[in-house]
Design an enzyme around this catalytic site. Structure first.
Site, mmCIF file in Angstrom:
data_model
loop_
_atom_site.group_PDB
_atom_site.id
_atom_site.type_symbol
_atom_site.label_atom_id
_atom_site.label_comp_id
_atom_site.label_asym_id
_atom_site.label_seq_id
_atom_site.Cartn_x
_atom_site.Cartn_y
_atom_site.Cartn_z
ATOM 1 N N HIS A 141 -7.656 0.265 3.786
ATOM 2 C CA HIS A 141 -7.105 -0.952 4.372
ATOM 3 C C HIS A 141 -7.896 -1.297 5.618
ATOM 4 C CE1 HIS A 141 -4.130 -3.609 6.367
ATOM 5 N NE2 HIS A 141 -3.774 -3.898 5.133
ATOM 6 N N ASP B 129 -0.763 -2.097 -2.443
ATOM 7 C CA ASP B 129 -1.095 -2.477 -3.815
ATOM 8 C C ASP B 129 -1.117 -1.275 -4.758
ATOM 9 O OD1 ASP B 129 -1.489 -5.256 -3.268
ATOM 10 O OD2 ASP B 129 -3.380 -4.736 -2.313
#
Length: 461
Positions: free
Chosen positions: A332, A391
């Site tokens: 991320h 996700d």
């Protein structure tokens, strides 16, 4: 339905494209030379500071003497830790998405009376305008529900008696209406897709004004309209975790940019929906799901760390997967040691996985999460900390709930609408200026050439 015929000839497209490519080359060192911050990112990967916000705080590292120091991820809504919000809802066994919407858009957690009135208003606002489904969704169904959500959002402008006024009261009214209608729009758009593109039956259920957003989504999408409380509560937690993620994410920043121009709510939100559709943003969970489908087909023993690790090496070496060299769902831009959304979603998903027979698949996901940082360091020679992002688990949760893949990103939009509206309200009331960053002009001055003296090549001599 009839598809518009394509009158653009392939030869013309080739010529136009060749001309564009010829005239749009940028030297590789251009961005460094002019200190251009691509993607509004600083050299160390942090975002360029362009504003201030009361809404969401995404905290994944601290700067220690100029160096990024990894920490456990922290996500706060209006100062509240998202873990605490979810824990409070679980203790009281309540649905919470509407309450989070109130918090983000209004600035405080509601009292019992305020929440009840807010929920009642949302329930009344769920119904779409008369003939809206027939005229705006069924007459022009879309293969991609995000496109239909964007166009339907724009169409709602025509049904609003006061669409352009930018007072707080008017924007708040529009925000509540969109929050209520998004589940119905995506559900009806999905049913239209089934009918016209999947050659399947269509089921149009009526939204229930007395049910929560999560309950309505499951009721509207499933052919029977049936669901249980555990399923609805898990979906509710997904909506909460996707509701807000700071003003710097692409779609929320899109709302800020468009709102700064003074445009109407429907235009600003439709632009945000279009932004979220992109695979680099809201569409990322579909890539995770597809990659895990390939893993399950090619890994014989899902519990064998050696075999799983070897397949991850193949992905990173571009010998497996889609050839990108990326392990989707890992890493991320801000979070380092952990993504709190992934942590919370993983915890919420485990009980349903055990009930529905998905335990082995969830074990594989957790094993990939465990092994990827070490394999990445080995292949890439990097000691950069890496954690699973939201996700990694969101698509898996939707799969367990029996939700179709075409709805994964629209569900994200259905959650994020409350964050978008909160950012719109904040930008309109505190922004003060139209957002206008600069681009370095690099074209050279060229003298005008009469049309009869120009050649047919991509470059004029």
């Amino acid at each position: 339905m009839t598809i518009q015929p394509d009158y653009v000839k392939e030869e013309l497209l080739h010529e136009l494209s060749e001309s564009f490519c010829m005239h749009n080359q940028l030297p590789p060192d251009l961005f460094t030379r002019y200190r251009i911050k691509r993607g509004l990112r600083n050299a160390d990967g942090t975002g360029v500071l362009v504003g201030a916000s009361h809404l969401g705080n995404v905290h994944g590292y601290i700067l220690n003497e100029g160096e990024r120091e990894p920490i456990e991820g922290r996500l706060t809504y209006r100062g509240y830790n998202v873990y605490d919000l979810i824990h409070g809802l679980e203790q009281e066994n309540r649905f919470g998405f509407e309450e989070i919407g109130y918090l983000l858009m209004c600035g405080k957690l509601p009292s019992r009376r305020q929440l009840a009135e807010f929920q009642h208003t949302i329930g009344l606002e769920r119904a779409l305008p008369d003939n809206f489904t027939e005229d705006m969704i069924m007459r022009a169904p879309s293969r991609d529900i995000m496109n239909k959500l964007a166009s339907a959002t724009l169409a709602l402008y025509s049904y609003d008696a006061n669409p352009d006024e930018t007072t707080v009261e008017n924007i708040m009214r529009q925000g509540i209406s969109l929050m209520a209608k998004f589940p119905v729009i995506i559900s009806h758009a999905y049913q239209a897709k089934r009918r016209y593109f999947d050659n399947d039956s269509m089921f149009l259920h009526v939204p229930d004004p007395n049910r929560s957003t999560a309950e309505n989504i499951l009721h509207l999408i499933r052919p029977t309209g049936e669901f249980n409380d555990d399923e609805a509560k898990l979906l509710d937690r997904c909506l909460i975790l996707h509701a807000e993620h700071g003003g710097g994410n692409n779609s929320s920043f899109t709302v800020r940019v468009t709102s700064s121009s003074g445009t109407d709510t429907y235009s600003a939100i439709a632009a945000a929906v279009s932004s979220l559709k992109g695979p680099r943003h809201g569409g990322a969970n579909l890539r995770v799901v597809k990659q895990f489908e390939e893993m399950k087909e090619n890994i014989h023993n899902w519990k064998d760390e050696t075999e799983v690790g070897n397949y991850l090496r193949k992905i990173l070496n571009k010998e497996a997967g889609d050839g990108s060299g990326l392990i989707y769902g890992m890493g991320h831009a801000i979070y380092t040691l952990s993504d709190p959304r992934a942590v919370a979603l993983k915890k919420a998903a485990r009980p349903l996985a055990e009930k529905t027979g998905y335990s082995d698949e969830m074990d594989l996901i957790e094993l990939v999460e465990k092994l990827t940082p070490g394999v990445f360091a080995e292949i890439k020679g990097s000691d950069k900390p890496m954690c699973a992002n939201v996700d990694m688990y969101s698509g898996f949760v939707y799969k367990m709930l029996g939700l179709p893949k075409s709805l994964y990103t629209p569900l994200f939009a259905t959650a994020r609408i409350v964050g978008w509206m909160a950012h719109r309200l904040e930008e309109v009331t505190t922004g003060g200026k139209i957002i206008r960053p600069a681009y370095k002009p690099v074209a050279k001055n060229i003298e005008y050439v009469n049309i009869d003296e120009r050649n047919d090549g991509p470059i004029n001599d």
